[in-house]
Scaffold this motif. Structure first.
Motif, mmCIF file in Angstrom:
data_model
loop_
_atom_site.group_PDB
_atom_site.id
_atom_site.type_symbol
_atom_site.label_atom_id
_atom_site.label_comp_id
_atom_site.label_asym_id
_atom_site.label_seq_id
_atom_site.Cartn_x
_atom_site.Cartn_y
_atom_site.Cartn_z
ATOM 1 N N LEU A 229 9.362 -8.352 3.335
ATOM 2 C CA LEU A 229 9.607 -8.215 1.704
ATOM 3 C C LEU A 229 8.096 -8.518 1.052
ATOM 4 O O LEU A 229 7.606 -7.785 0.386
ATOM 5 N N LEU A 230 7.482 -9.713 1.683
ATOM 6 C CA LEU A 230 6.176 -9.946 0.950
ATOM 7 C C LEU A 230 5.097 -9.009 1.379
ATOM 8 O O LEU A 230 4.208 -8.851 0.565
ATOM 9 N N ASN A 231 5.094 -8.333 2.459
ATOM 10 C CA ASN A 231 4.348 -7.395 3.064
ATOM 11 C C ASN A 231 4.458 -6.198 1.968
ATOM 12 O O ASN A 231 3.429 -5.518 1.756
ATOM 13 N N ASP A 232 5.557 -5.634 1.731
ATOM 14 C CA ASP A 232 5.786 -4.725 0.750
ATOM 15 C C ASP A 232 5.004 -5.167 -0.630
ATOM 16 O O ASP A 232 4.410 -4.195 -1.275
ATOM 17 N N LEU A 233 5.418 -6.427 -0.971
ATOM 18 C CA LEU A 233 4.262 -6.742 -2.212
ATOM 19 C C LEU A 233 3.016 -6.670 -2.178
ATOM 20 O O LEU A 233 2.290 -6.345 -3.193
ATOM 21 N N ILE A 234 2.766 -6.922 -0.920
ATOM 22 C CA ILE A 234 1.137 -6.933 -0.712
ATOM 23 C C ILE A 234 0.700 -5.543 -0.966
ATOM 24 O O ILE A 234 -0.400 -5.241 -1.364
ATOM 25 N N GLU A 235 1.476 -4.590 -0.198
ATOM 26 C CA GLU A 235 1.226 -3.408 -0.115
ATOM 27 C C GLU A 235 1.126 -2.658 -1.940
ATOM 28 O O GLU A 235 0.334 -2.074 -2.235
ATOM 29 N N THR A 236 2.257 -2.992 -2.590
ATOM 30 C CA THR A 236 2.177 -2.940 -3.935
ATOM 31 C C THR A 236 0.832 -3.484 -4.571
ATOM 32 O O THR A 236 0.366 -2.628 -5.375
ATOM 33 N N SER A 237 0.484 -4.395 -4.374
ATOM 34 C CA SER A 237 -0.670 -5.085 -5.039
ATOM 35 C C SER A 237 -1.836 -4.258 -4.619
ATOM 36 O O SER A 237 -2.652 -4.126 -5.516
ATOM 37 N N LYS A 238 -2.151 -4.221 -3.451
ATOM 38 C CA LYS A 238 -3.250 -3.285 -2.978
ATOM 39 C C LYS A 238 -3.434 -1.840 -3.617
ATOM 40 O O LYS A 238 -4.284 -1.512 -4.009
#
Length: 150
Positions: free
Chosen positions: A8-17
């Motif tokens: 879930l956090l990696n999805d948010l990292i991708e969103t931020s990137k």
């Protein structure tokens, strides 16, 4: 459970990137100097948010996402910004940014629906508040620029 949280956090990292890349492209294409500055500031906020989430993932013993993705960019509405021709109006650029922020809002909202440890939840909630503020700022500017179009 930690694996789900890392994912879930990696999805948010991708969103931020993806947001960072989209705002950098928007800054490059914007005509108005103040908008360029705003977009660069937003890109830095996205980068900072991604770094913070990467640290949380590492703290949980996971492998943090390091990049956005083309498929992620497509889903997040940033592809239009990335492929924008340079003669787009600032209003059109703002409209694309708003689409990207709409998707970020949804992603963060969905993440907060999950059962997160309190320390992780506080980071995600704080970043979500930033996403909401940025979305509203971009929306208001889009409306403002719509009024000045001929």
């Amino acid at each position: 459970m930690a694996t789900n949280i890392v994912s879930l956090l990696n999805d948010l990292i991708e969103t931020s990137k993806d947001g960072e890349k989209g705002f950098l492209k928007a800054a490059e294409d914007a005509h108005d100097g103040q908008l360029k500055t705003l977009f660069l500031s937003r890109a830095e906020d996205c980068a900072r948010g991604a770094r913070e989430l990467q640290d949380v993932v590492q703290g949980l013993g996971g492998k943090p996402e390091m990049h956005g993705s083309m498929s992620g960019a497509l889903h997040r509405g940033w592809l239009d910004v990335k492929s924008a021709v340079t003669d787009r109006s600032d209003h059109e650029i703002l409209a694309e940014c708003e689409k990207g922020e709409d998707v970020a809002k949804k992603r963060y909202h969905n993440a907060l629906e999950e059962d997160l440890p309190s320390d992780v939840r506080s980071v995600v909630e704080r970043q979500y508040q930033g996403v909401l503020q940025n979305h509203d700022r971009v929306r208001d500017l889009r409306n403002q620029y719509a009024e000045v179009r001929h």
